[in-house]
Design a protein around this motif. Sequence first.
Motif, PDB file in Angstrom:
ATOM      1  N   TYR A  12      18.750  -3.836  -5.294  1.00 38.63           N
ATOM      2  CA  TYR A  12      19.481  -2.596  -5.545  1.00 38.63           C
ATOM      3  C   TYR A  12      20.271  -2.185  -4.298  1.00 38.63           C
ATOM      4  O   TYR A  12      21.453  -1.817  -4.391  1.00 38.63           O
ATOM      5  N   VAL A  13      19.622  -2.240  -3.134  1.00 37.68           N
ATOM      6  CA  VAL A  13      20.280  -1.841  -1.882  1.00 37.68           C
ATOM      7  C   VAL A  13      21.468  -2.750  -1.591  1.00 37.68           C
ATOM      8  O   VAL A  13      22.529  -2.277  -1.172  1.00 37.68           O
ATOM      9  N   ASP A  14      21.311  -4.049  -1.798  1.00 39.94           N
ATOM     10  CA  ASP A  14      22.433  -4.984  -1.580  1.00 39.94           C
ATOM     11  C   ASP A  14      23.623  -4.602  -2.453  1.00 39.94           C
ATOM     12  O   ASP A  14      24.774  -4.630  -2.001  1.00 39.94           O
ATOM     13  N   ARG A  15      23.355  -4.242  -3.700  1.00 42.47           N
ATOM     14  CA  ARG A  15      24.427  -3.833  -4.610  1.00 42.47           C
ATOM     15  C   ARG A  15      25.036  -2.497  -4.174  1.00 42.47           C
ATOM     16  O   ARG A  15      26.256  -2.292  -4.249  1.00 42.47           O
ATOM     17  N   PHE A  16      24.171  -1.598  -3.714  1.00 40.32           N
ATOM     18  CA  PHE A  16      24.623  -0.278  -3.267  1.00 40.32           C
ATOM     19  C   PHE A  16      25.542  -0.393  -2.052  1.00 40.32           C
ATOM     20  O   PHE A  16      26.572   0.282  -1.971  1.00 40.32           O
ATOM     21  N   ILE A  17      25.163  -1.254  -1.116  1.00 40.01           N
ATOM     22  CA  ILE A  17      25.968  -1.430   0.105  1.00 40.01           C
ATOM     23  C   ILE A  17      27.402  -1.858  -0.236  1.00 40.01           C
ATOM     24  O   ILE A  17      28.350  -1.435   0.408  1.00 40.01           O
ATOM     25  N   LYS A  18      27.539  -2.664  -1.265  1.00 41.91           N
ATOM     26  CA  LYS A  18      28.877  -3.146  -1.661  1.00 41.91           C
ATOM     27  C   LYS A  18      29.764  -2.014  -2.177  1.00 41.91           C
ATOM     28  O   LYS A  18      30.990  -2.173  -2.207  1.00 41.91           O
ATOM     29  N   THR A  19      29.163  -0.914  -2.577  1.00 42.66           N
ATOM     30  CA  THR A  19      29.964   0.217  -3.087  1.00 42.66           C
ATOM     31  C   THR A  19      30.452   1.138  -1.975  1.00 42.66           C
ATOM     32  O   THR A  19      31.268   2.024  -2.223  1.00 42.66           O
ATOM     33  N   LEU A  20      29.914   0.959  -0.776  1.00 38.55           N
ATOM     34  CA  LEU A  20      30.228   1.876   0.333  1.00 38.55           C
ATOM     35  C   LEU A  20      31.594   1.562   0.946  1.00 38.55           C
ATOM     36  O   LEU A  20      32.038   0.422   0.938  1.00 38.55           O
TER      37      LEU A  20
ATOM     38  N   PHE B 292      18.893   2.639   9.096  1.00 40.22           N
ATOM     39  CA  PHE B 292      17.441   2.545   9.234  1.00 40.22           C
ATOM     40  C   PHE B 292      16.745   2.872   7.921  1.00 40.22           C
ATOM     41  O   PHE B 292      17.359   3.393   6.987  1.00 40.22           O
ATOM     42  N   VAL B 293      15.461   2.544   7.887  1.00 41.39           N
ATOM     43  CA  VAL B 293      14.585   2.938   6.793  1.00 41.39           C
ATOM     44  C   VAL B 293      13.668   4.015   7.342  1.00 41.39           C
ATOM     45  O   VAL B 293      13.089   3.844   8.420  1.00 41.39           O
ATOM     46  N   ILE B 294      13.532   5.117   6.627  1.00 37.10           N
ATOM     47  CA  ILE B 294      12.671   6.205   7.074  1.00 37.10           C
ATOM     48  C   ILE B 294      11.710   6.586   5.948  1.00 37.10           C
ATOM     49  O   ILE B 294      12.131   6.765   4.803  1.00 37.10           O
ATOM     50  N   VAL B 295      10.440   6.669   6.291  1.00 32.51           N
ATOM     51  CA  VAL B 295       9.423   7.068   5.322  1.00 32.51           C
ATOM     52  C   VAL B 295       9.103   8.549   5.528  1.00 32.51           C
ATOM     53  O   VAL B 295       8.775   8.975   6.640  1.00 32.51           O
ATOM     54  N   GLY B 296       9.217   9.330   4.457  1.00 39.36           N
ATOM     55  CA  GLY B 296       8.886  10.754   4.519  1.00 39.36           C
ATOM     56  C   GLY B 296       9.860  11.534   5.371  1.00 39.36           C
ATOM     57  O   GLY B 296      11.054  11.284   5.374  1.00 39.36           O
ATOM     58  N   ARG B 297       9.344  12.509   6.086  1.00 43.70           N
ATOM     59  CA  ARG B 297      10.111  13.371   6.987  1.00 43.70           C
ATOM     60  C   ARG B 297      11.262  14.083   6.294  1.00 43.70           C
ATOM     61  O   ARG B 297      12.306  14.329   6.881  1.00 43.70           O
ATOM     62  N   CYS B 298      11.104  14.385   5.003  1.00 41.75           N
ATOM     63  CA  CYS B 298      12.114  15.129   4.245  1.00 41.75           C
ATOM     64  C   CYS B 298      13.488  14.461   4.292  1.00 41.75           C
ATOM     65  O   CYS B 298      14.518  15.110   4.177  1.00 41.75           O
TER      66      CYS B 298
ATOM     67  N   ASP C 194      27.529  -3.742   9.083  1.00 40.43           N
ATOM     68  CA  ASP C 194      28.837  -3.103   9.230  1.00 40.43           C
ATOM     69  C   ASP C 194      28.867  -1.678   8.689  1.00 40.43           C
ATOM     70  O   ASP C 194      29.503  -0.800   9.246  1.00 40.43           O
ATOM     71  N   LYS C 195      28.201  -1.458   7.557  1.00 40.42           N
ATOM     72  CA  LYS C 195      28.202  -0.144   6.930  1.00 40.42           C
ATOM     73  C   LYS C 195      26.866   0.545   7.157  1.00 40.42           C
ATOM     74  O   LYS C 195      25.820  -0.086   7.109  1.00 40.42           O
ATOM     75  N   GLN C 196      26.930   1.839   7.417  1.00 43.25           N
ATOM     76  CA  GLN C 196      25.683   2.577   7.654  1.00 43.25           C
ATOM     77  C   GLN C 196      24.920   2.765   6.350  1.00 43.25           C
ATOM     78  O   GLN C 196      25.470   3.214   5.349  1.00 43.25           O
ATOM     79  N   ILE C 197      23.646   2.426   6.386  1.00 42.64           N
ATOM     80  CA  ILE C 197      22.757   2.632   5.255  1.00 42.64           C
ATOM     81  C   ILE C 197      21.488   3.309   5.759  1.00 42.64           C
ATOM     82  O   ILE C 197      20.919   2.890   6.771  1.00 42.64           O
TER      83      ILE C 197
END
Length: 199
Positions: free
Chosen positions: A191-199, A97-103, A2-5
């Motif tokens: 950590y991400v699960d907890r972070f999503i709840k703050t959005l 999405f998850v992104i590795v690198g690419r600034c 539901d929320k963009q991460i």
Amino acid sequence: MDKQIIISIGREYGSGGHEIGRKIAKLLDIPFYDRNLLDEIADAKNVDAKKLEKYDEAPSRMFLSRTVRGFSNSPSVNIAEMQFDLLREKAAAGESFVIVGRCSEDLFKEVKGLFSVFILGDYETKLDRVMERRSLSAKEAALAIERHDRNRKAYHNHFCNGKWGDSRNYDMCINSSRLGVDGTVEYLKDYVDRFIKTL
């Protein structure tokens, strides 16, 4: 979701950052982007992705390249900009999405749902991982680590205001050698699960 991460992963070579990112994306059931962005670009431009790979996250040769009216003659700069544009399109469309690198920690710093992490590791652990994964001698693995990290740093610092690996530019820096790849994934997923709840 539901929320963009957007999970941005910077990493030292041999730290397991790619594998960690891939596993987190799988657990969250969201896309994982790394070199596979080149496949999308190659399809759109009707070129062979293999021809683009050598310019992926490669530092620009400052003395051999120049920019005129916003256009560069450097293939590595052009490939980087195409990846940045593609990622911006995905983010603007609301994709998670998850992104590795690419600034990416710099590219998406204004996105509310950005979580940025830099993954490092103990030198011996990184050396062992590179030796095993690439079937290299200790000397060859050491040279590979030095070369990849030097290139990543040059690439990142060319395009970003913040410096590669500087803890002030990330939400978190974590040594994957402490918990191992799976333990680090578990910790970051919590950590991400907890972070999503703050959005």
